[in-house]
Design a protein around this motif. Structure first.
Motif, PDB file in Angstrom:
ATOM      1  N   SER A 143       1.213  -1.565  -0.041  1.00 33.97           N
ATOM      2  CA  SER A 143       0.324  -0.387   0.449  1.00 33.97           C
ATOM      3  C   SER A 143       0.684   1.202   0.134  1.00 33.97           C
ATOM      4  CB  SER A 143      -0.970  -0.080   1.047  1.00 33.97           C
ATOM      5  OG  SER A 143      -0.513   0.196   2.639  1.00 33.97           O
ATOM      6  N   ALA A 144      -0.111   1.765  -0.135  1.00 37.86           N
ATOM      7  CA  ALA A 144       1.542   3.355  -0.196  1.00 37.86           C
ATOM      8  C   ALA A 144       1.332   4.040   1.080  1.00 37.86           C
ATOM      9  CB  ALA A 144       0.185   4.572  -1.133  1.00 37.86           C
ATOM     10  N   SER A 145       0.489   3.519   2.271  1.00 38.75           N
ATOM     11  CA  SER A 145       0.762   3.440   3.556  1.00 38.75           C
ATOM     12  C   SER A 145       1.708   3.128   4.267  1.00 38.75           C
ATOM     13  CB  SER A 145      -0.082   3.223   4.464  1.00 38.75           C
ATOM     14  OG  SER A 145      -1.545   4.244   4.232  1.00 38.75           O
ATOM     15  N   TYR A 170      -2.724  12.885   3.365  1.00 40.56           N
ATOM     16  CA  TYR A 170      -3.678  11.856   3.928  1.00 40.56           C
ATOM     17  C   TYR A 170      -4.161  11.471   5.166  1.00 40.56           C
ATOM     18  CZ  TYR A 170      -6.404   7.735   3.407  1.00 40.56           C
ATOM     19  OH  TYR A 170      -6.864   6.286   3.526  1.00 40.56           O
ATOM     20  N   ALA A 206       0.498  15.871  -0.657  1.00 42.58           N
ATOM     21  CA  ALA A 206       0.170  14.939  -0.851  1.00 42.58           C
ATOM     22  C   ALA A 206       0.080  15.855  -2.901  1.00 42.58           C
ATOM     23  CB  ALA A 206      -0.895  14.238  -1.001  1.00 42.58           C
ATOM     24  N   VAL A 235      -1.892  14.666  -5.346  1.00 43.41           N
ATOM     25  CA  VAL A 235      -3.573  15.462  -4.855  1.00 43.41           C
ATOM     26  C   VAL A 235      -3.927  14.879  -3.342  1.00 43.41           C
ATOM     27  CG1 VAL A 235      -5.777  14.767  -6.585  1.00 43.41           C
ATOM     28  CG2 VAL A 235      -3.936  14.994  -7.957  1.00 43.41           C
ATOM     29  N   PRO A 236      -5.164  14.965  -3.029  1.00 42.92           N
ATOM     30  CA  PRO A 236      -5.195  14.466  -2.172  1.00 42.92           C
ATOM     31  C   PRO A 236      -6.666  13.682  -2.355  1.00 42.92           C
ATOM     32  CG  PRO A 236      -6.310  16.570  -1.700  1.00 42.92           C
ATOM     33  CD  PRO A 236      -5.642  16.350  -3.296  1.00 42.92           C
ATOM     34  N   THR A 237      -6.675  12.468  -0.885  1.00 36.07           N
ATOM     35  CA  THR A 237      -8.379  12.138  -0.780  1.00 36.07           C
ATOM     36  C   THR A 237      -9.846  12.471  -0.909  1.00 36.07           C
ATOM     37  OG1 THR A 237      -8.945  10.193   0.093  1.00 36.07           O
ATOM     38  CG2 THR A 237      -8.820  12.185   1.289  1.00 36.07           C
ATOM     39  N   ASP A 257       3.008  12.215  -2.183  1.00 38.85           N
ATOM     40  CA  ASP A 257       2.219  11.080  -1.554  1.00 38.85           C
ATOM     41  C   ASP A 257       1.406  10.686  -3.013  1.00 38.85           C
ATOM     42  OD1 ASP A 257       0.422   9.801  -1.434  1.00 38.85           O
ATOM     43  OD2 ASP A 257      -0.718  10.775   0.252  1.00 38.85           O
ATOM     44  N   THR A 281       0.238   8.694  -4.738  1.00 38.14           N
ATOM     45  CA  THR A 281      -1.479   7.904  -4.539  1.00 38.14           C
ATOM     46  C   THR A 281      -2.094   8.434  -5.382  1.00 38.14           C
ATOM     47  OG1 THR A 281      -0.568   7.042  -2.098  1.00 38.14           O
ATOM     48  CG2 THR A 281      -2.562   7.020  -3.010  1.00 38.14           C
ATOM     49  N   GLN A 282      -2.716   9.234  -5.851  1.00 35.96           N
ATOM     50  CA  GLN A 282      -3.571   9.911  -5.902  1.00 35.96           C
ATOM     51  C   GLN A 282      -3.520  10.409  -7.849  1.00 35.96           C
ATOM     52  OE1 GLN A 282      -6.987   8.928  -5.757  1.00 35.96           O
ATOM     53  NE2 GLN A 282      -7.475   8.959  -3.367  1.00 35.96           N
ATOM     54  N   THR A 306      -0.011   4.271  -4.926  1.00 35.17           N
ATOM     55  CA  THR A 306      -0.638   2.271  -4.405  1.00 35.17           C
ATOM     56  C   THR A 306      -0.552   2.003  -5.879  1.00 35.17           C
ATOM     57  OG1 THR A 306      -2.179   1.495  -2.502  1.00 35.17           O
ATOM     58  CG2 THR A 306      -3.249   3.269  -4.356  1.00 35.17           C
ATOM     59  N   ARG A 310      -3.980   0.335  -6.605  1.00 35.93           N
ATOM     60  CA  ARG A 310      -6.069   0.346  -6.688  1.00 35.93           C
ATOM     61  C   ARG A 310      -6.074   1.556  -7.451  1.00 35.93           C
ATOM     62  NH1 ARG A 310      -5.566   0.936  -1.310  1.00 35.93           N
ATOM     63  NH2 ARG A 310      -6.381   1.957  -0.604  1.00 35.93           N
ATOM     64  N   LYS A 311      -5.646   2.977  -7.034  1.00 36.33           N
ATOM     65  CA  LYS A 311      -6.429   3.310  -7.504  1.00 36.33           C
ATOM     66  C   LYS A 311      -7.014   4.017  -8.915  1.00 36.33           C
ATOM     67  CE  LYS A 311      -5.902   5.567  -2.767  1.00 36.33           C
ATOM     68  NZ  LYS A 311      -7.483   5.357  -2.501  1.00 36.33           N
TER      69      LYS A 311
HETATM   70  C1  LIG Z   1      -4.023  10.452  -0.433  1.00 41.95           C
HETATM   71  C2  LIG Z   1      -3.318   9.711  -0.259  1.00 41.95           C
HETATM   72  N1  LIG Z   1      -2.549   8.719   0.390  1.00 41.95           N
HETATM   73  C3  LIG Z   1      -2.414   7.728   0.681  1.00 41.95           C
HETATM   74  C4  LIG Z   1      -3.321   6.984   0.449  1.00 41.95           C
HETATM   75  C5  LIG Z   1      -3.041   5.744   0.968  1.00 41.95           C
HETATM   76  O1  LIG Z   1      -3.220   5.018   0.269  1.00 41.95           O
HETATM   77  P1  LIG Z   1      -3.274   2.951   0.422  1.00 41.95           P
HETATM   78  O2  LIG Z   1      -4.207   3.067   1.812  1.00 41.95           O
HETATM   79  O3  LIG Z   1      -2.503   2.354  -0.051  1.00 41.95           O
HETATM   80  O4  LIG Z   1      -2.102   3.431   2.122  1.00 41.95           O
HETATM   81  C6  LIG Z   1      -5.156   7.685  -0.171  1.00 41.95           C
HETATM   82  C7  LIG Z   1      -5.736   6.360   0.249  1.00 41.95           C
HETATM   83  O5  LIG Z   1      -7.342   7.194  -0.080  1.00 41.95           O
HETATM   84  C8  LIG Z   1      -4.712   8.719  -0.724  1.00 41.95           C
HETATM   85  O6  LIG Z   1      -6.148   9.426  -0.698  1.00 41.95           O
END
Ligand SMILES: Cc1ncc(COP(=O)(O)O)c(C=O)c1O
Length: 418
Positions: free
Chosen positions: A104-106, A131, A180, A182-184, A209, A211-212, A232, A234-235
Motif C-alpha cells: 500500500s502507499a501507507s 492523507y 499529497a 492530489v488529496p483524498t 505522496d 497515491t491519487q 498505491t 488500486r486507484k
Molecule cells: C492521497 C492519499 N494518500 C495515501 C492514501 C493511502 O493509500 P493506501 O490505502 O494504499 O495506503 C490514500 C488513500 O485513499 C490517499 O488518497
C-alpha cells in the motif's frame, strides 16, 4: 438533466487539440473492463475497476501457485516479477533500482519516514492535503521525538503556498517536506515541481505522496524533483488491491537505511552484521502477494500503452465536465477549491448528509463514496466541511454513466431524500 458528453470530450486545455496526441477509446476500455457494464462506477480514487487483463494476470498466477506451490511459481515468473520494477520506473521517469514494492502507499510512507529517522531539532512540514494515515504517523512521530510539525500555509486555492514554504525553509532548520500531490478529499493538484525546486534549494528532503496522481496525471520524478515518491496500485493505476510502490532517488539510499531490515532486502553475513541490498529493494519484505504484484505489472503496462498524456487529458476533461454539470444543479455545491482541474470531483447536496447521498446513488447503480472530515482534518476539517460526496471517473466511464450520476444527484437535490 442533460450532462455534457464525456466520450467526445474536447481536450481539457484550451490549447489542446487532437494533434496533441492520441485520445482514449472509451468503448474499447469498456470492452476490457467487466465492471463497467455492471454499474456506473465513479470510484477510481477509492479503487478503480481493473481490466480483464489485470485480473487474468492475478488469477493465472494463483493457478500456478495451486499447481506448483508459491515459491516454485514465483521462481518460474521471476522475469515477469523483475519487469514490474522496470514498468513502475518507466511510468514515473525513474530507474528500476530506485523502485521498492509495497502492499500500500501507507506502508511505503511509513517505511520511508522511519528510514529518514526524524529527530529532535529537525522539522516536518506537511501539506494540508496530507492523507489521514500519513498525518497520524507524522503527528505520532513528532510527538514522540519532540519534532516541530508544521502544516504548510496554503494559497487561495488551498495549494501549498510556495513562497510561504520558502520563508519557512530559509531559516536552515533541516526539514522533511511531505505533500499529497492530489488529496483524498478534493481534486486539488499541488504544485509538486515548484515545491520540489524550493525544497532542493534549501537542502530539505521531499516526500511526495502520489497515491491519487500516478495513473491519473503525468508524473515524472525528475521533473518534480522529489526524493521519495509513494503510490498505491488500486486507484487510478487500476491494479489489484494490496499493491503499491515507492521511488527513492539514487544517491539517497545510503542515508535512508530501513529501520527494520528484512531478509528480502538485507543479507545476514555474520552473527552481528548485515549488508543491505544496493537497490531500493532494501526497503521491501520477503513476503508479498506475488499474484497481485503481477497484476500491478499488467496494470502499469496497460497505463503506459494507453498513454499518460492522453489519460491525463481525458481524465481532467472528464472532471471539468462533471463539475460543470453538478454545479448546474440547484442545491448542489461543488466542494473542490476554485480552479481545480483533475478527475476527483467533490460536492455536497444541501440538506443531505453525504453518506445518505451515496446510499441513494448506489440504489441507482451509481458508485461514489463519502469522504468525512476525519479523513482530512487539515483540509475538510479546516474548511468546516463535515463530509463530501466524491465522484472519480476513469477511462471506462461513458455518457450513460455520467447521465446516471448527474440525474441521480439532481433527484436527490430536488427532494427525494428530504
Ligand atoms: C492521497 C492519499 N494518500 C495515501 C492514501 C493511502 O493509500 P493506501 O490505502 O494504499 O495506503 C490514500 C488513500 O485513499 C490517499 O488518497
Amino acid at each position: 438533466m442533460n450532462p455534457l458528453p464525456l466520450a467526445d470530450a474536447a481536450p481539457a486545455s484550451a490549447s489542446a487539440s487532437p494533434a496533441d496526441g492520441p485520445t482514449i477509446d472509451v468503448a474499447a476500455e469498456r470492452d476490457r473492463t467487466t465492471g463497467s457494464t455492471l454499474a456506473s462506477h465513479f470510484n477510481a480514487a477509492g479503487a478503480a475497476l481493473p481490466s480483464r487483463g489485470v485480473v487474468a494476470a492475478v488469477v493465472d498466477h494463483l493457478r500456478l501457485e495451486e499447481a506448483k506451490g508459491g515459491y516454485e511459481a514465483a521462481a518460474e515468473q521471476r522475469g515477469r516479477l523483475d519487469a514490474v520494477y522496470s514498468s513502475a520506473a518507466g511510468l514515473i521517469g525513474a530507474e528500476p533500482g530506485e523502485i521498492a514494492l509495497f502492499d500500500s502507499a501507507s506502508s511505503g510512507l511509513r517505511v520511508m519516514l522511519d528510514a529518514l529517522r526524524p529527530t529532535r531539532g529537525q522539522r516536518i512540514v506537511a501539506s494540508s492535503s496530507t492523507y489521514v494515515s500519513h498525518a497520524l504517523h507524522l503527528m505520532s512521530v513528532a510527538r514522540e521525538h519532540g519534532i516541530d510539525l508544521v502544516i504548510a500555509p496554503y494559497d487561495e486555492r488551498r495549494r501549498v503556498d510556495v513562497a510561504a514554504l520558502e520563508a519557512i525553509l530559509s531559516d536552515g532548520v533541516p526539514s522533511i517536506v511531505t505533500v499529497a500531490h492530489v488529496p483524498t478529499s478534493s481534486g486539488l493538484v499541488e504544485p509538486a515541481a515548484q515545491i520540489g525546486e524550493v525544497v532542493q534549494r534549501y537542502g530539505g528532503t521531499y516526500i511526495l505522496d502520489a497515491t491519487q496522481s500516478v495513473g491519473h496525471l503525468s508524473v515524472d520524478v525528475r521533473e518534480i524533483g522529489c526524493d521519495v515518491l509513494v503510490t498505491t496500485g488500486r486507484k487510478f493505476l487500476r491494479a489489484p488491491r494490496g499493491t503499491g510502490f515507492a521511488y527513492v532517488r539514487d544517491g539517497l539510499r545510503e542515508r535512508l537505511l530501513p529501520a527494520a531490515p528484512d531478509v528480502r532486502g538485507a543479507r545476514w553475513v555474520s552473527s552481528a552484521s548485515w549488508e543491505l541490498d544496493a537497490t531500493a529493494r532494501r526497503y521491501e519484505t520477503w513476503e508479498g502477494a506475488i499474484a497481485a504484484r503481477l497484476g500491478l505489472g499488467a496494470a502499469l503496462d496497460e497505463a503506459a500503452a494507453r498513454g499518460l498524456a492522453a489519460t491525463e487529458r481525458w481524465l481532467v476533461s472528464a472532471g471539468d465536465r462533471l463539475r460543470t454539470a453538478l454545479a448546474g444543479i440547484d442545491g448542489v455545491t461543488v466542494a473542490d477549491p476554485a480552479g481545480t482541474r483533475s478527475a476527483i470531483v467533490t460536492f455536497v447536496v444541501e440538506g443531505v448528509a453525504s453518506p445518505d447521498a451515496v446510499v441513494e446513488l448506489a440504489r441507482r447503480g451509481v458508485r461514489v463514496v463519502s469522504v468525512p472530515a476525519t479523513h482530512g482534518q487539515w483540509d475538510l476539517g479546516d474548511r468546516g466541511v463535515p463530509g463530501v460526496v466524491r465522484a472519480s471517473p476513469h477511462v471506462y466511464n461513458d455518457d450513460t454513466d455520467v447521465s446516471a450520476l448527474v440525474d441521480g444527484v439532481a433527484a436527490i437535490a430536488t427532494g427525494i431524500m428530504r
